[in-house]
Design a protein around this motif. Structure first.
Motif, PDB file in Angstrom:
ATOM      1  N   ALA A 544      -1.495  -4.368 -20.522  1.00 40.20           N
ATOM      2  CA  ALA A 544       0.323  -4.193 -20.510  1.00 40.20           C
ATOM      3  C   ALA A 544       0.256  -3.494 -19.271  1.00 40.20           C
ATOM      4  N   LEU A 545      -0.608  -1.943 -20.002  1.00 35.41           N
ATOM      5  CA  LEU A 545       0.159  -0.547 -19.034  1.00 35.41           C
ATOM      6  C   LEU A 545      -0.714  -0.520 -18.073  1.00 35.41           C
ATOM      7  N   GLU A 546      -1.978  -0.879 -17.712  1.00 32.83           N
ATOM      8  CA  GLU A 546      -2.521  -1.587 -16.314  1.00 32.83           C
ATOM      9  C   GLU A 546      -1.250  -1.497 -15.524  1.00 32.83           C
ATOM     10  N   SER A 547      -0.880  -3.452 -15.673  1.00 31.31           N
ATOM     11  CA  SER A 547       0.341  -4.302 -14.688  1.00 31.31           C
ATOM     12  C   SER A 547       1.142  -3.065 -14.780  1.00 31.31           C
ATOM     13  N   LEU A 548       1.963  -2.940 -15.875  1.00 29.48           N
ATOM     14  CA  LEU A 548       3.417  -2.274 -15.816  1.00 29.48           C
ATOM     15  C   LEU A 548       2.766  -0.858 -14.706  1.00 29.48           C
ATOM     16  N   TYR A 550       1.418  -0.412 -12.179  1.00 30.28           N
ATOM     17  CA  TYR A 550       1.363  -0.793 -10.875  1.00 30.28           C
ATOM     18  C   TYR A 550       2.942  -0.843 -10.529  1.00 30.28           C
ATOM     19  N   LEU A 551       3.783  -1.855 -11.395  1.00 32.67           N
ATOM     20  CA  LEU A 551       4.773  -2.494 -10.827  1.00 32.67           C
ATOM     21  C   LEU A 551       6.069  -1.227 -11.185  1.00 32.67           C
ATOM     22  N   PHE A 552       5.789   0.269 -12.058  1.00 34.57           N
ATOM     23  CA  PHE A 552       6.386   0.960 -11.958  1.00 34.57           C
ATOM     24  C   PHE A 552       6.030   2.160 -11.312  1.00 34.57           C
ATOM     25  N   SER A 553       7.553   2.550 -10.936  1.00 32.00           N
ATOM     26  CA  SER A 553       6.910   4.222 -10.391  1.00 32.00           C
ATOM     27  C   SER A 553       6.758   5.681 -10.786  1.00 32.00           C
ATOM     28  N   ASN A 554       6.937   5.209 -12.485  1.00 31.29           N
ATOM     29  CA  ASN A 554       7.051   6.269 -13.285  1.00 31.29           C
ATOM     30  C   ASN A 554       5.584   6.269 -13.817  1.00 31.29           C
ATOM     31  N   ASP A 555       4.770   7.439 -14.384  1.00 30.44           N
ATOM     32  CA  ASP A 555       4.043   7.559 -15.431  1.00 30.44           C
ATOM     33  C   ASP A 555       4.380   6.595 -17.151  1.00 30.44           C
ATOM     34  N   LEU A 556       3.438   5.465 -16.649  1.00 30.83           N
ATOM     35  CA  LEU A 556       3.560   4.910 -18.427  1.00 30.83           C
ATOM     36  C   LEU A 556       3.397   5.150 -19.241  1.00 30.83           C
ATOM     37  N   ASP A 557       1.834   5.838 -19.077  1.00 31.24           N
ATOM     38  CA  ASP A 557       0.426   6.627 -19.670  1.00 31.24           C
ATOM     39  C   ASP A 557       1.099   7.440 -20.418  1.00 31.24           C
ATOM     40  N   VAL A 558       1.728   7.336 -20.986  1.00 24.73           N
ATOM     41  CA  VAL A 558       2.769   8.668 -21.812  1.00 24.73           C
ATOM     42  C   VAL A 558       1.967   8.284 -23.826  1.00 24.73           C
ATOM     43  N   PRO A 559       1.740   9.696 -24.352  1.00 30.41           N
ATOM     44  CA  PRO A 559       2.129   9.458 -26.053  1.00 30.41           C
ATOM     45  C   PRO A 559       2.584   8.470 -26.278  1.00 30.41           C
ATOM     46  N   VAL A 560       2.233   7.624 -27.473  1.00 30.17           N
ATOM     47  CA  VAL A 560       3.130   7.112 -27.910  1.00 30.17           C
ATOM     48  C   VAL A 560       4.173   7.355 -28.603  1.00 30.17           C
ATOM     49  N   LYS A 586      -0.129   2.049 -28.056  1.00 33.67           N
ATOM     50  CA  LYS A 586      -1.340   2.201 -27.242  1.00 33.67           C
ATOM     51  C   LYS A 586      -0.819   0.808 -26.737  1.00 33.67           C
ATOM     52  N   ARG A 587      -0.624   0.012 -27.176  1.00 30.93           N
ATOM     53  CA  ARG A 587      -0.745  -1.830 -26.721  1.00 30.93           C
ATOM     54  C   ARG A 587       0.783  -2.248 -26.127  1.00 30.93           C
ATOM     55  N   SER A 588       1.884  -1.124 -26.420  1.00 31.90           N
ATOM     56  CA  SER A 588       3.533  -2.258 -26.253  1.00 31.90           C
ATOM     57  C   SER A 588       3.679  -1.363 -25.523  1.00 31.90           C
ATOM     58  N   PHE A 589       4.832  -2.132 -25.033  1.00 35.84           N
ATOM     59  CA  PHE A 589       6.360  -1.017 -24.546  1.00 35.84           C
ATOM     60  C   PHE A 589       7.136  -1.801 -24.968  1.00 35.84           C
TER      61      PHE A 589
END
Length: 882
Positions: A544-548, A550-560, A586-589
């Motif tokens: 989920a994180l890896e795909s998103l 690429y598809l979104f322009s801001n950094d989604l690897d932020v703390p839960v 960690k694995r859901s958005f």
């Protein structure tokens, strides 16, 4: 309509001139006594199959072949141009209120002008001009708004006096007119002949055309078009284009995977007369009298006149497989009011002999805009249909944009207002469509002031709080079928007045919305925002994180627990969506998008996420009610209800946490309001919605809580210079053009969709800038209000249009948002827009032809932000489209 009687002659001439084409077709022509004993068989495969040989199908074939695609088969169940196209009145009019429709009509006019020379087929093109009449001042204002748009596009147009109307058209009675709009370059054509000319050019470019061939259904495998089944065999194909007109709905539903195309036919009447004693000049302007609900054009020395009656007659609700449209029954009683309006407008026609009353079907859509684009469920399945009686005006431009979409992956203009994906399955109920088109057809002539709402097909999607809010005076509007509150009428107000507050000037709800805005700034308000599109995306690993990422322009690897505001960009860096994403684990958005993104965003992600069973996307829009608590006291209400500290130290901005509120568990609370004001949005499982709402309202009494609606939200977000997707942002707008570089991970070394385009803009500069305008010399009580689409002038030169506007109760001024371009004064070429260019100009906003001075700003007023807040929250943009 002229084509109706001329088409036989042109048919014969055309077939004679193109024997190769005649051999290719499979038809047995009524114009020929020699039947073809061995019709040419269908090819086993093709790149594109187009269904429908009317003006739309032939336009798509013409433009695809012009763009270099040759392996195309066009199928027509009857004869070319024998459907609605044959009965079309042939009026090419550019006077359209929607910008993209205006551009389509303008292109169509230019195309038809040179088509006869290109193909050798007579199209009957005649530049007559058109006159739109105004019987009221409000109608004249609406015409002035259209005239402003036409003029800045370089289309000649002028507002004229009634006396000038008589000079242009001596038969017109002007006693009740207050003015008119004259567009000298509007034209007449024979629509059937235009269709045949487009077919001729397409045929010469290699397109195969087969008549008398019916498509039964389209086959789809793994979500992609694979072929077409016809009554003469199967054709394998990569692309299918549904241009089946009034049959597009049924054809869409014929396959195993239905494609929902919401349109419905109504009967449409016009009469033809014998020539006048002194035949009318063929160059006499077309007359449109919207207040009389009629249009009038010359026809072979006589006239053709039809209109859009108040009580239309829907057709074929049960569906009906009728090959060619035969002339339906005359109905003089039904046509009576339109005939009376015609005789009032042209009294000299009393003694004229009527030749025929023509009754033919026209397709209408739920929002009066045509339907084009790719199906959200079947890739390669394209649609172009539902022209709302303007097929000949739109056909050229619509065919061009659809061809570009197929060949390049996107059209050259923003066509979102026409995109099939603006509708969901909910708009394809036959009952809904039947009722809605009975409202839509009269609306073709009704005066449409800003913020009007459809009355049919309502209360379809509602929040669990609907009845509770309705009882407290809620006034409703509808978006994507969802009921949303505009404002709340306080007890004791005259409700009838408010329901009829339709005006181009200061509206009756002005003070009501003002008090809601004041409450948002000083105490606390609750807005039900359940209509937001809500998706959950999760995976077993890091998919989920890896795909998103690429598809979104801001950094989604932020703390839960953190919320990220981000764009979903296309290859050109434009906004396909603008949304907020909360990292739940960690694995859901959890993704929040605008209301009308439900179909578009789902299709966009589905087509680009990897086909992985461990990666799950779920639409949870219906699972949650969203309550937006806005204002400085929201923190107190929520603290008391949850027995948890909600201050900035414990609950920072852009944070998300599951909490208990009252007795209810599992409430997702986010510190974000989409307005720039402090507060929280509560995402409540729907079974708890009423309980949580009641608790919030009870607890909030001591803090001065009240309900508010979307009009207050709009005022707040616009004075904070927040852009909304669909109104300000679209697929042709990048973060660099609207001051959102800080929401893009360009410096982090991560790849994402649209990255190259943004890097190029960062290096070379942008060609438009999102700008805020404060109107200076505008009298809110007396002057016309800006809404959207008003031309912007810099130092007297046109530089762009507004995209949204609202009255700021804080500034006590109107605020407009819009894009400023920099056009070279000599060549018209677009140049880079710099900060200095914006800041050094003198600006005016054109409202219906009257210009008002405006102050331009690239940043919101800091004085508006009374509380110190973190920079990222202050700059955070709301996104909910109005």
């Amino acid at each position: 309509a002229a084509g109706m009687f001329l088409r036989l002659l042109s048919d014969v001439q055309w077939r004679a001139a193109h024997p190769k084409w005649r051999r290719m077709t499979s038809s047995q022509r009524s114009t020929s006594t020699t039947a073809e004993p061995h019709p040419v068989s269908l090819p086993a495969q093709a790149q594109v199959v187009i269904c429908g040989g009317g003006i739309m199908g032939t336009s798509v074939a013409y433009h695809l072949s012009k763009m270099g695609w040759k392996d195309i088969v066009l199928l027509e169940q009857g004869r070319l141009a024998a459907g609605t196209t044959r009965f079309c009145a042939g009026i090419v009019s550019t006077a359209r209120p929607v910008s993209i429709e205006l551009k389509m009509a303008h292109y169509s006019n230019k195309l038809y002008q040179q088509l006869e020379q290109e193909t050798g087929v007579q199209t009957g093109y005649m530049k007559t001009g058109s006159i739109s009449l105004a019987q009221t001042q409000d109608r004249l204002i609406s015409l002035k708004r259209i005239a402003s748009s036409l003029n800045v596009m370089g289309i000649p147009c002028e507002i004229i006096s009634p006396k000038k109307v008589v000079q242009l058209h001596p038969l017109i009675n002007i006693h009740d007119l207050v003015g008119a709009m004259y567009v000298p370059e509007d034209a007449l054509v024979s629509s059937a002949n235009v269709s045949l000319a487009l077919a001729t050019a397409a045929s010469r470019n290699g397109v195969q055309i087969h008549e008398r061939t019916s498509v039964s259904h389209v086959t789809v495998q793994k979500g992609r078009v694979t072929g077409v089944e016809t009554d003469r065999g199967r054709i394998q194909c990569e692309y299918f284009v549904n241009c089946a007109g009034q049959w597009a709905y049924e054809l869409g539903h014929s396959g195993e995977e239905p494609v929902h195309i919401p349109l419905h036919a109504c009967e449409h009447f016009y009469l033809l007369t014998h020539p006048l004693q002194e035949p009318l000049s063929s160059s006499l302007p077309t007359v449109v009298d919207p207040d009389g609900r009629i249009y009038i054009r010359n026809w072979q020395g006589g006239i053709l006149s039809g209109g859009f009656e108040k009580n239309p007659k829907p057709l074929f609700t049960e569906g009906r497989n009728q090959l060619e449209i035969q002339n339906l029954q005359e109905d003089w009683d039904h046509f009576g009011p339109l005939l009376s309006a015609l005789l009032r407008r042209m009294p000299g026609l009393e003694a004229l002999q009527i030749m025929q009353l023509v009754n033919c079907p026209e397709s209408f859509t739920p929002d009066m805009r045509c339907i084009m684009g790719e199906s959200p469920t079947a890739r390669g399945y394209f649609v172009l249909a539902g022209m709302n009686s303007a097929g000949i005006s739109y056909a050229g431009g619509a065919g061009k944009y659809l061809a570009e979409w197929m060949v390049n992956g996107y059209p050259s203009e923003n066509v979102w207002p026409l995109d099939l994906k603006r509708f969901g399955t909910l708009q394809s109920s036959r009952t809904f469509l039947r009722h809605r088109v009975m409202e839509v057809m009269p609306l073709m002539c009704d005066l449409k002031v800003p913020r009007w709402d459809f009355q049919t097909g309502r209360q379809l999607r509602t929040s669990p709080l609907y009845d509770r809010l309705d009882a407290q005076g809620a006034r409703w509007m509808e978006k994507h079928g969802f009921e949303r509150v505009k404002y709340f009428v306080p007890p004791g107000k005259d409700l009838l007045d408010l329901d009829h507050s339709k005006t181009f000037y200061k509206p009756d709800w002005f003070d009501i919305v003002g008090s809601e805005v004041k409450c948002c700034k000083e105490a606390v308000c609750v807005i039900d925002m359940s209509s937001f599109t809500k998706f959950e995306i999760s995976s077993t690993g890091d998919q989920a994180l890896e795909s998103l990422q690429y598809l979104f322009s801001n950094d989604l690897d932020v703390p839960v627990g953190h919320v990220v505001h981000t764009g979903m960009l296309n290859e050109k860096g434009g906004y396909e969506n603008d949304c907020s994403i909360a990292r739940l684990s960690k694995r859901s958005f959890f993704m929040i998008s605008p209301t009308d993104q439900q179909v578009h965003c789902w299709a966009w992600l589905k087509n680009r996420l990897p086909d992985d069973s461990n990666l799950i996307m779920e639409d949870v829009t219906w699972k949650y009610t969203a309550l937006n608590l806005i204002g400085p006291r929201a923190v107190d209400v929520l603290s008391e209800l949850s027995y948890a500290p909600m201050t900035a130290e414990h609950f920072p901005s852009l944070f998300c946490k599951e909490m208990s509120v009252g007795y209810a568990n599992g409430i997702r609370v986010m510190s974000i309001t989409h307005t720039g004001e402090p507060g929280f949005v509560l995402y409540i499982p729907i079974e708890y919605a009423l309980h949580v709402y009641n608790e919030v309202m009870n607890m909030g009494q001591k803090y001065g809580i009240r309900n508010a609606g979307y009009y207050a939200l709009r005022s707040l977000r616009i004075e904070k210079f927040f852009a909304f997707w669909g109104q300000d942002l679209d697929a042709f707008t990048t973060p660099m053009e609207c001051g959102r570089e800080f929401q893009v991970k360009l410096e982090k070394g991560m790849q994402f969709l649209g990255q190259e385009a943004l890097l190029e803009q960062k290096q070379n500069g942008v060609y438009k800038r999102f700008t805020m305008f404060i109107l200076e010399d505008h009298d809110t009580d007396m002057d016309l209000w800006p809404w959207w689409g008003e031309p912007i002038f810099r130092n007297g030169r046109y530089v762009g249009k507004t995209t949204s506007s609202a009255y700021s109760y804080t500034l006590e001024r109107h605020v407009c948002l819009g894009f400023v371009h920099h056009f070279d004064e000599k060549t018209g070429e677009e140049l880079v827009v710099t900060t200095d260019f914006i800041n050094q100009g003198e600006y005016e906003i054109d409202i219906a032809g009257q210009r008002f001075q405006a102050k331009a700003k690239l940043y919101p007023f800091s004085s508006l932000f009374t509380q110190r807040r973190r920079k990222d929250e202050m700059e955070l943009s709301g996104y909910q489209r109005e």
